[in-house]
Write an enzyme that holds these catalytic residues in place. Structure first.
Site, PDB file in Angstrom:
ATOM      1  CE1 TYR A  16      -3.489  -2.677   0.421  1.00 20.21           C
ATOM      2  CE2 TYR A  16      -2.632  -3.084   2.617  1.00 20.21           C
ATOM      3  CZ  TYR A  16      -3.468  -3.439   1.573  1.00 20.21           C
ATOM      4  OH  TYR A  16      -4.277  -4.542   1.680  1.00 20.21           O
ATOM      5  CG  ASN A  90      23.764   4.514  21.555  1.00 19.52           C
ATOM      6  OD1 ASN A  90      22.956   4.231  20.677  1.00 19.52           O
ATOM      7  ND2 ASN A  90      23.756   3.954  22.754  1.00 19.52           N
ATOM      8  CB  THR A 122      15.842  17.505  28.638  1.00 22.99           C
ATOM      9  OG1 THR A 122      16.070  16.092  28.663  1.00 22.99           O
ATOM     10  CG2 THR A 122      14.353  17.757  28.542  1.00 22.99           C
ATOM     11  CG  HIS A 171     -34.275  -5.409  17.047  1.00 25.05           C
ATOM     12  ND1 HIS A 171     -33.407  -5.470  18.111  1.00 25.05           N
ATOM     13  CD2 HIS A 171     -35.143  -4.384  17.316  1.00 25.05           C
ATOM     14  CE1 HIS A 171     -33.730  -4.540  18.998  1.00 25.05           C
ATOM     15  NE2 HIS A 171     -34.775  -3.863  18.543  1.00 25.05           N
ATOM     16  CB  SER A 295     -14.550 -14.908  -7.803  1.00 21.22           C
ATOM     17  OG  SER A 295     -14.289 -16.271  -7.544  1.00 21.22           O
ATOM     18  CB  SER A 340      11.020   6.221  22.876  1.00 24.95           C
ATOM     19  OG  SER A 340      11.746   6.530  21.707  1.00 24.95           O
ATOM     20  CG  LEU A 343       5.508   9.020  21.410  1.00 28.87           C
ATOM     21  CD1 LEU A 343       6.548   9.922  22.082  1.00 28.87           C
ATOM     22  CD2 LEU A 343       4.256   9.815  21.067  1.00 28.87           C
TER      23      LEU A 343
END
Length: 455
Positions: A16, A90, A122, A171, A295, A340, A343
């Site tokens: 996709y 790192n 930070t 129903h 099909s 992390s 996200l």
């Protein structure tokens, strides 16, 4: 090493991939890095422009141009270079800082203030704003336009078929009629309400240091109002400022955003299943495409695959959103890293949602009401007018109207002649009796057509 789409593990990057292209520059690793670069540069610019710090003079037009060019010209090669820096140290956010210092090293003015890149911050000061901008961008550029397209298709069907009477099924049983257009209008109204809520979800951001208390900012420049600067910066990015956080912005706003997405997706999933069912009883035909195969063995088939594809993708998206809603707002003490990796899957959940919206749009564009069959089915069930008859009987205070109609119609298929014979014997005023004798199942639709045309 590049991997072909045939080798992709995720179908979003394989089968996709062409259908979610709009998300790549937002939620890919490249997208995350680019937004981090943008936040770092805008923070440096804010310090120069508004912090009134002697060590960071106002930038010249040339310096601003260089910084803006870093954002506007940011390339996959730049992102790859940052990843290379990260592989040595790192640390993904620190790698962005080092990259920017490299970019600024050839300009004396910028070099002189290069240590103020990431000043007082930070990593989460950068990350939360980057993710906020990603979500904001996706909402504006991808999610809302896709939903608007679906609403537009549904609205046309609602208006075009506003007066086409249709047997309702409560129903699963024959029930008081509606119209084809009104049933589409119901979906539009539900979706529009949730879309309005999605538009109104505030995406929060923070820039307040390692524990949310401006510690590093305050020790370096105690005379500066860092709270006001923080609010100004976050607001200037187009996000809503969160003054109270730990090291991380607590992601409550993301949970709110994803909760609305779940409701939107659930409404569309409900519509997919209803439409699939109407197709199965031939209430809707599907325009067949000349080259399509329904099909591998049954050449006559035109399967409702678009609604099935949508349903499957909505289920995956909602499962991810549900996990994010319960996971992201929970963090041990002032910060742990368990958010992390979650996200990083935001784009996956939104990708499956967009794929579903596209499939539903494709399916809706093929729909044609089978008006002849719909009319025939309606005319086979005169018993549905039992509600109308007993309600008029109530108005004129006839004895036990409901019970009499229950005995006459419950569990039975009543034809026109038998219903009219029943009405003829009722001690009703002549005008009321004539009104009921003129009534047909196709006429008994209340305000359905008006409601459909008004959506």
């Amino acid at each position: 090493m590049e991997t072909s789409a045939l080798m992709a593990i995720s179908p979003l990057d394989g089968r996709y991939q062409e259908k979610i292209t709009s998300l790549r520059s937002i939620f890919s690793e490249y997208g995350l890095i680019r937004f981090r670069v943008m936040v770092e540069i805008r923070w440096l610019e804010m310090l120069s422009e508004f912090a009134n710090l002697a060590e960071i003079p106002r930038l010249s037009a040339q310096a601003k141009k260089i910084l803006n060019n870093i954002i506007e010209d940011f390339s996959e090669q730049d992102a790859a270079h940052i990843k290379h820096i990260e592989s040595g140290i790192n640390h993904d956010v620190k790698a962005v800082e080092y990259f920017l210092k490299e970019k600024m090293s050839n300009n004396e003015e910028l070099l002189a203030i290069s240590e103020f890149i990431h000043f007082g911050c930070t990593s989460e000061d950068i990350n939360n704003l980057a993710y906020g901008l990603m979500l904001q961008t996706a909402r504006k550029q991808c999610i809302l336009p896709a939903l608007d397209e679906l609403l537009s298709l549904l609205r046309k069907l609602a208006h075009d078929h506003a007066s086409v009477a249709m047997l309702a099924r409560t129903h699963g049983q024959p029930a008081t009629p509606t119209t084809v257009g009104k049933e589409f209008a119901n979906v539009i109204a539900r979706l529009q309400r949730q879309i309005d809520q999605l538009n109104n979800v505030q995406i929060l951001g923070k820039i307040n240091g390692a524990s949310g208390n401006y510690n590093a900012f305050a020790i370096a420049y105690p005379e500066t109002d860092w709270q006001s600067l923080s609010k100004h910066f976050v607001s200037h990015l187009g996000l809503s400022w969160n003054p109270y956080t730990t090291q991380i912005e607590p992601h409550d706003c993301m949970a709110e955003f994803f909760a609305v997405m779940i409701r939107i997706n659930t409404i569309i999933l409900d519509f997919d299943r209803d439409t699939w069912s109407y197709i199965s009883i031939n209430y809707f035909k599907q325009k067949s495409m000349a080259n399509e195969v329904g099909s591998s063995t049954m050449p006559h088939k035109v399967n409702p695959i678009d609604f099935e594809n949508s349903e499957g993708n909505l289920g995956i998206a909602n499962a991810l959103f549900e996990h994010m809603i319960t996971k992201l707002p929970v963090s041990r003490w002032q910060r742990d890293l368990s958010d992390s990796t979650v996200l990083r899957n935001t784009g996956v959940a939104i990708g499956h949602s967009l794929l579903a919206y596209s499939s539903t749009c494709k399916g809706v564009a093929k729909l044609e009401p089978n008006i002849q069959l719909i009319e025939e089915d309606l005319n086979q069930h005169w018993e549905i007018l039992g509600e109308a008859v007993q309600t008029v009987m109530r108005r004129y205070k006839l004895e036990q109207p409901y019970e009499k109609l229950k005995a006459f119609t419950r569990g039975k298929q009543i034809d026109k002649a038998s219903l009219q014979a029943f009405i003829t014997e009722l001690p009703l005023p002549e005008e009321a009796k004539k009104q009921l004798l003129r009534l047909t199942p196709a006429d008994y639709v209340g305000y359905a057509a008006i409601l459909a045309k008004s959506i």
